[in-house]
Design a protein around this motif. Structure first.
Motif, PDB file in Angstrom:
ATOM      1  N   VAL A 169     -31.300  -4.908 -53.171  1.00 41.86           N
ATOM      2  CA  VAL A 169     -31.073  -6.219 -53.749  1.00 41.86           C
ATOM      3  C   VAL A 169     -31.480  -7.284 -52.745  1.00 41.86           C
ATOM      4  O   VAL A 169     -30.953  -7.330 -51.642  1.00 41.86           O
ATOM      5  N   THR A 170     -32.415  -8.116 -53.112  1.00 40.65           N
ATOM      6  CA  THR A 170     -32.807  -9.169 -52.188  1.00 40.65           C
ATOM      7  C   THR A 170     -32.769 -10.521 -52.872  1.00 40.65           C
ATOM      8  O   THR A 170     -33.012 -10.641 -54.063  1.00 40.65           O
ATOM      9  N   TYR A 171     -32.446 -11.486 -52.090  1.00 42.89           N
ATOM     10  CA  TYR A 171     -32.244 -12.828 -52.584  1.00 42.89           C
ATOM     11  C   TYR A 171     -33.097 -13.745 -51.723  1.00 42.89           C
ATOM     12  O   TYR A 171     -32.941 -13.774 -50.513  1.00 42.89           O
ATOM     13  N   ASN A 172     -34.059 -14.402 -52.322  1.00 38.39           N
ATOM     14  CA  ASN A 172     -35.025 -15.148 -51.529  1.00 38.39           C
ATOM     15  C   ASN A 172     -34.833 -16.650 -51.583  1.00 38.39           C
ATOM     16  O   ASN A 172     -34.450 -17.199 -52.599  1.00 38.39           O
ATOM     17  N   THR A 173     -35.150 -17.264 -50.456  1.00 37.83           N
ATOM     18  CA  THR A 173     -35.154 -18.715 -50.435  1.00 37.83           C
ATOM     19  C   THR A 173     -36.554 -19.201 -50.781  1.00 37.83           C
ATOM     20  O   THR A 173     -37.538 -18.693 -50.256  1.00 37.83           O
ATOM     21  N   VAL A 174     -36.636 -20.151 -51.666  1.00 34.12           N
ATOM     22  CA  VAL A 174     -37.930 -20.712 -52.037  1.00 34.12           C
ATOM     23  C   VAL A 174     -37.885 -22.234 -51.897  1.00 34.12           C
ATOM     24  O   VAL A 174     -36.831 -22.826 -51.718  1.00 34.12           O
ATOM     25  N   ILE A 175     -39.052 -22.831 -51.989  1.00 34.38           N
ATOM     26  CA  ILE A 175     -39.189 -24.277 -51.938  1.00 34.38           C
ATOM     27  C   ILE A 175     -39.544 -24.744 -53.347  1.00 34.38           C
ATOM     28  O   ILE A 175     -40.543 -24.307 -53.916  1.00 34.38           O
ATOM     29  N   VAL A 176     -38.723 -25.610 -53.891  1.00 37.28           N
ATOM     30  CA  VAL A 176     -38.987 -26.114 -55.237  1.00 37.28           C
ATOM     31  C   VAL A 176     -40.121 -27.135 -55.205  1.00 37.28           C
ATOM     32  O   VAL A 176     -40.148 -28.020 -54.346  1.00 37.28           O
ATOM     33  N   ALA A 177     -41.055 -26.993 -56.143  1.00 43.34           N
ATOM     34  CA  ALA A 177     -42.152 -27.958 -56.243  1.00 43.34           C
ATOM     35  C   ALA A 177     -41.993 -28.856 -57.464  1.00 43.34           C
ATOM     36  O   ALA A 177     -42.609 -29.917 -57.547  1.00 43.34           O
ATOM     37  N   GLY A 178     -41.181 -28.435 -58.408  1.00 42.57           N
ATOM     38  CA  GLY A 178     -40.965 -29.264 -59.590  1.00 42.57           C
ATOM     39  C   GLY A 178     -39.946 -28.623 -60.507  1.00 42.57           C
ATOM     40  O   GLY A 178     -39.823 -27.404 -60.553  1.00 42.57           O
ATOM     41  N   GLU A 179     -39.191 -29.477 -61.222  1.00 41.95           N
ATOM     42  CA  GLU A 179     -38.177 -28.975 -62.145  1.00 41.95           C
ATOM     43  C   GLU A 179     -38.207 -29.780 -63.431  1.00 41.95           C
ATOM     44  O   GLU A 179     -38.572 -30.956 -63.423  1.00 41.95           O
ATOM     45  N   ALA A 180     -37.790 -29.136 -64.512  1.00 42.97           N
ATOM     46  CA  ALA A 180     -37.754 -29.839 -65.788  1.00 42.97           C
ATOM     47  C   ALA A 180     -36.755 -29.178 -66.724  1.00 42.97           C
ATOM     48  O   ALA A 180     -36.220 -28.111 -66.422  1.00 42.97           O
ATOM     49  N   GLY A 181     -36.534 -29.832 -67.856  1.00 41.35           N
ATOM     50  CA  GLY A 181     -35.624 -29.289 -68.859  1.00 41.35           C
ATOM     51  C   GLY A 181     -34.197 -29.266 -68.350  1.00 41.35           C
ATOM     52  O   GLY A 181     -33.740 -30.197 -67.692  1.00 41.35           O
ATOM     53  N   ASP A 182     -33.506 -28.170 -68.615  1.00 37.91           N
ATOM     54  CA  ASP A 182     -32.108 -28.055 -68.229  1.00 37.91           C
ATOM     55  C   ASP A 182     -31.920 -28.036 -66.715  1.00 37.91           C
ATOM     56  O   ASP A 182     -30.808 -28.171 -66.229  1.00 37.91           O
ATOM     57  N   SER A 183     -32.995 -27.853 -65.952  1.00 35.84           N
ATOM     58  CA  SER A 183     -32.897 -27.800 -64.493  1.00 35.84           C
ATOM     59  C   SER A 183     -33.141 -29.149 -63.828  1.00 35.84           C
ATOM     60  O   SER A 183     -33.240 -29.221 -62.610  1.00 35.84           O
ATOM     61  N   SER A 184     -33.241 -30.203 -64.613  1.00 36.41           N
ATOM     62  CA  SER A 184     -33.556 -31.512 -64.034  1.00 36.41           C
ATOM     63  C   SER A 184     -32.981 -32.632 -64.901  1.00 36.41           C
ATOM     64  O   SER A 184     -32.973 -32.488 -66.124  1.00 36.41           O
ATOM     65  N   PRO A 185     -32.517 -33.702 -64.320  1.00 38.33           N
ATOM     66  CA  PRO A 185     -32.375 -34.041 -62.903  1.00 38.33           C
ATOM     67  C   PRO A 185     -31.286 -33.223 -62.179  1.00 38.33           C
ATOM     68  O   PRO A 185     -31.375 -33.030 -60.987  1.00 38.33           O
ATOM     69  N   SER A 186     -30.270 -32.749 -62.894  1.00 41.53           N
ATOM     70  CA  SER A 186     -29.268 -31.918 -62.254  1.00 41.53           C
ATOM     71  C   SER A 186     -29.849 -30.522 -62.099  1.00 41.53           C
ATOM     72  O   SER A 186     -30.418 -29.988 -63.040  1.00 41.53           O
ATOM     73  N   THR A 187     -29.730 -29.949 -60.926  1.00 42.65           N
ATOM     74  CA  THR A 187     -30.435 -28.704 -60.661  1.00 42.65           C
ATOM     75  C   THR A 187     -29.512 -27.595 -60.176  1.00 42.65           C
ATOM     76  O   THR A 187     -28.502 -27.863 -59.547  1.00 42.65           O
ATOM     77  N   PRO A 188     -29.875 -26.352 -60.456  1.00 38.38           N
ATOM     78  CA  PRO A 188     -29.163 -25.250 -59.800  1.00 38.38           C
ATOM     79  C   PRO A 188     -29.610 -25.178 -58.350  1.00 38.38           C
ATOM     80  O   PRO A 188     -30.611 -25.789 -57.983  1.00 38.38           O
ATOM     81  N   ILE A 189     -28.886 -24.460 -57.508  1.00 42.14           N
ATOM     82  CA  ILE A 189     -29.366 -24.225 -56.142  1.00 42.14           C
ATOM     83  C   ILE A 189     -29.805 -22.774 -55.971  1.00 42.14           C
ATOM     84  O   ILE A 189     -30.307 -22.390 -54.944  1.00 42.14           O
ATOM     85  N   GLY A 190     -29.591 -21.979 -57.001  1.00 42.15           N
ATOM     86  CA  GLY A 190     -30.036 -20.596 -56.963  1.00 42.15           C
ATOM     87  C   GLY A 190     -30.346 -20.127 -58.369  1.00 42.15           C
ATOM     88  O   GLY A 190     -29.789 -20.639 -59.325  1.00 42.15           O
ATOM     89  N   VAL A 191     -31.261 -19.199 -58.497  1.00 37.49           N
ATOM     90  CA  VAL A 191     -31.614 -18.668 -59.803  1.00 37.49           C
ATOM     91  C   VAL A 191     -31.708 -17.150 -59.686  1.00 37.49           C
ATOM     92  O   VAL A 191     -32.198 -16.630 -58.695  1.00 37.49           O
ATOM     93  N   ASN A 192     -31.225 -16.470 -60.707  1.00 36.25           N
ATOM     94  CA  ASN A 192     -31.187 -15.022 -60.699  1.00 36.25           C
ATOM     95  C   ASN A 192     -31.559 -14.537 -62.095  1.00 36.25           C
ATOM     96  O   ASN A 192     -30.768 -14.595 -63.008  1.00 36.25           O
ATOM     97  N   LEU A 193     -32.796 -14.088 -62.233  1.00 38.87           N
ATOM     98  CA  LEU A 193     -33.330 -13.761 -63.561  1.00 38.87           C
ATOM     99  C   LEU A 193     -34.143 -12.462 -63.526  1.00 38.87           C
ATOM    100  O   LEU A 193     -34.537 -12.037 -62.451  1.00 38.87           O
ATOM    101  N   PRO A 194     -34.436 -11.855 -64.683  1.00 37.43           N
ATOM    102  CA  PRO A 194     -34.089 -12.294 -66.038  1.00 37.43           C
ATOM    103  C   PRO A 194     -32.636 -11.984 -66.394  1.00 37.43           C
ATOM    104  O   PRO A 194     -31.941 -11.322 -65.631  1.00 37.43           O
TER     105      PRO A 194
END
Ligand code: ZN
Length: 711
Positions: free
Chosen positions: A397-422
């Motif tokens: 199980v690995t959990y990666n840090t990424v750099i956000v380049a853009g967000e929209a829909g339910d993720s913006s303007p309020s954003t999650p700080i982590g995502v775990n999908l699908p």
């Protein structure tokens, strides 16, 4: 300390789990940072994490240190703070990679209107009316009423609709109906009077209602179900749909609105090209096709192709195929989430809200997470779970840090700080999942706030010192353990259904609490020092426990209005975890409640015992999940996680007043601007910062307003 070349200085404060942590200076050499970014190997597959988790940030405190001419804080209104984030590493991408980021970002923003309409059927016309007033009103702009109008508009923008993004309550305007009617008349703005009245009356007052007495569907304003449809109707409709492959059920209801047709029968209006939201979806397809053309590799290109196919057909089997391909696409520097994904906005948990997030990889911050992941089996084997609830094989199980380049829909303007999908459990089990932490978003939060809050709510100097020295590290590690080990741990007994079926509305908070408890159990453990994750496991653990209890028992209450119950899953779980161990440890005074000069403090007297209590609760929480014990879940959550100590709440609000910090934050997205050569081909893409939140919102409405007012 302002400008230091090539070095970003930040006062890191991770707010994900424990509040008011401390400030550790971390010097980041940009060159090394970029080299690592470019050398990154690939996303690791996280296998068998059970429930997707959308972390959310708590209210921020801390000091602001900015580098050069960039300011994180943009503005503040009502209970909202608007921040900015940067995209470190973007300049080091190849042109092709930049194009990919740009196209994916465009494809995300193309769906912006969808979330507005999903949140409430009148949102798009209300937004159009409010924006028309803003752009055409020539009367007194200094009046109190007009200023209140502006605040209201900004709040609506922030929430993607007229209901508060977090509490789900309809936002109350600070002006009256008469004034609003005047604004409409003065600017020749048309808005149906029934809709105008809704802004001021009690109709559709809750976006997502979880109180069964009011009817989960009837009591919710979200636009997922047609009129006259009850929860029982919906359950019956989907119960009749038998999956073709019982082990691989498609996510029924994920991409449609359920309505009653002319013949009175229930039917789905599917979100797809030519279907509901088709106009916006066609724009998404346009940009996704461009993205596919510059895909980094075959696997990534295949996944994007399937996503396009899904948007064209609306076929949920294709959505599953896409997710499998997306999980397999790990060798890329750029990744994204795009689709109707999280079901939190549906009181019944079927329908996905549109969201889009585009990310660039950041390997540096992922090193520790990988360490935890490599040891996932050790954590499972040594957990306090009953033997039959332990997983025999917790894999990579690995959990990666990424750099956000853009967000929209339910993720913006309020954003999650982590995502775990699908989200589909069977895909996670058979194909794995991707779990990421949004590094630059977290960093942006770290730049904000004020530090005295810790001193206000901490019991003594030792607590303050521990928090300042170890708090940040503790919070970060808690996030890691929660995501990487927490959600992956444990197994459901044979023959017991999914938690959505067994624990129903308590499933989310139970799962989040369980993941928190796995983290808490291991934060006070020599193993984390042995693995090189911390310098001093004991002090890190103490800081973590102090922070968790302080937040769960007190400081998170600053986010609630007086008299309100706790509704949000993470807030509920922080309280039921804290309140349960507090009560269980009462006899031995494990956590003492102290009132000094009229101020309440919670002081941990025995960290060993508290550790054991967390272990005991973890064991019980896993039992509830494994056995699908609805009654026990209900008792735990209702007895400890929902009701608020009114007197303490009032006190906390009062003590918090002087800090004047907004309870919620969200972001202005950087704007990616392509530069064309003489032949009209993209020669470079620049990252720019919009002047203001208002500018960005108007820009989006103008350039990405693809949907009709009624859908
Ligand atoms: Zn979680």
């Amino acid at each position: 300390m302002g400008k230091v070349k090539n070095i970003i200085l930040f006062f890191l404060r991770i707010i994900a789990f424990a509040e008011m942590s401390i400030f550790v200076n971390i010097y980041y050499n940009l060159q090394i940072y970029f080299m690592k970014l470019r050398a990154m190997a690939g996303f690791f597959i996280a296998a068998s994490i059970l429930v997707s988790c959308k972390n959310e940030i708590k209210d921020q405190t801390t000091t602001t240190i900015e580098n050069s001419d960039f300011t994180t804080e943009a503005e503040q209104f009502a209970d909202i703070k608007i921040l900015r984030y940067q995209i470190p590493g973007f300049d080091k991408l190849t042109l092709k990679e930049k194009e990919l980021v740009y196209y994916l970002t465009q494809a995300s923003t193309a769906g912006r209107d969808i979330i507005w309409d999903q949140n409430y059927k009148h949102n798009l016309k209300i937004r159009a009316a409010l924006e028309n007033i803003l752009q055409n009103y020539s009367g007194d702009k200094e009046s109190k009423d007009y200023k209140e109008f502006i605040v209201y508009l900004k709040r609506v923008w922030f929430s993607n609709g007229i209901h508060h993004h977090y509490s789900n309550d309809k936002i109350k305007p600070g002006f009256d109906l008469a004034y609003f009617s005047q604004l409409l008349a003065d600017t020749k703005t048309n808005l149906d009077s029934e809709v105008v009245n809704i802004l001021f009356n009690d109709v559709d007052s809750k976006k997502v209602n979880l109180d069964e007495k009011k009817g989960l569907v009837e009591g919710s304003a979200v636009n997922f179900y047609g009129d006259g449809i009850s929860a029982a109707d919906v359950d019956a409709f989907y119960a009749a749909k038998k999956p073709i492959d019982i082990h691989r059920p498609v996510s029924y209801g994920l991409n449609s609105k359920l309505v009653r047709n002319a013949a009175g029968k229930l039917e789905e209006k599917v979100y797809k090209s030519g279907g509901m939201y088709g106009a916006a979806i066609d724009k998404m397809i346009f940009w996704l096709e461009k993205a596919q053309g510059v895909a980094e590799n075959q696997k990534q290109g295949n996944a994007i192709e399937l996503l396009i196919k899904y948007y064209k057909s609306g076929d949920l089997k294709t959505w599953d195929d896409y997710n499998i391909a997306w999980v397999a696409a790990t060798d890329s520097n750029i990744d994204y989430n795009h689709g109707f994904i999280e079901v939190y906005n549906d009181p019944l948990g079927y329908r996905g809200s549109f969201e889009g997030v585009v990310q660039i990889k950041d390997f540096d911050m992922s090193a520790k997470m990988q360490k935890v992941s490599e040891n996932a089996q050790w954590f499972e084997d040594n957990s306090p779970l009953m033997t039959e609830h332990k997983k025999k094989n917790v894999v990579g199980v690995t959990y990666n840090t990424v750099i956000v380049a853009g967000e929209a829909g339910d993720s913006s303007p309020s954003t999650p700080i982590g995502v775990n999908l699908p989200n589909a459990d069977w895909i996670r089990a058979e194909h794995g999942s991707k779990s990421i932490s949004l590094g630059n978003i977290i960093d942006a939060y770290n730049h904000v706030g004020g530090g005295d809050k810790l001193r206000e709510f901490a019991h003594d100097q030792q607590e303050v010192d521990l928090q300042e020295k170890y708090g940040e590290q503790a919070d970060k590690l808690h996030t890691t353990l929660h995501e990487v080990v927490g959600h992956a741990s444990g197994q459901i007994n044979k023959g017991i259904g999914t938690t959505k079926e067994t624990l129903k509305s308590y499933a989310s908070t139970l799962e989040e609490g369980r993941a928190d408890l796995v983290g808490l159990y291991y934060l006070y453990n020599p193993k984390i020092q042995e693995l090189g994750l911390v310098e001093d496991w004991k002090k890190t653990g103490m800081a973590a426990y102090d922070g968790y209890i302080r937040n769960g028992m007190m400081t998170q209450l600053v986010r609630l209005e007086k008299g309100a119950n706790i509704e949000e899953a993470h807030m509920r779980n922080r309280q039921w975890v804290s309140a349960w161990v507090f009560e269980q440890g009462k006899k031995e005074n494990v956590i003492e409640k102290i009132v000094r000069d009229g101020k309440t403090y919670f002081n941990i007297t025995n960290y060993e015992k508290l550790h054991d209590l967390f272990g005991k609760l973890l064991r019980e929480t896993q039992r509830i999940k494994s056995e699908g014990d609805y009654k026990a879940a209900q008792a735990l959550v209702e007895n400890y996680g929902v009701k608020v100590d009114q007197k303490l709440h009032a006190e906390v609000l009062d003590r918090n007043k002087k800090f004047n910090s907004a309870a919620y934050s969200g972001f202005i997205n950087p704007l990616l601007v392509p530069e064309m050569d003489a032949d009209g081909k993209i020669k470079d893409i620049k990252v720019t910062q919009p002047k203001s939140f208002t500018e960005q919102m108007l820009y989006y409405s103008k350039n990405f307003g693809f949907l009709p007012m009624d859908n």
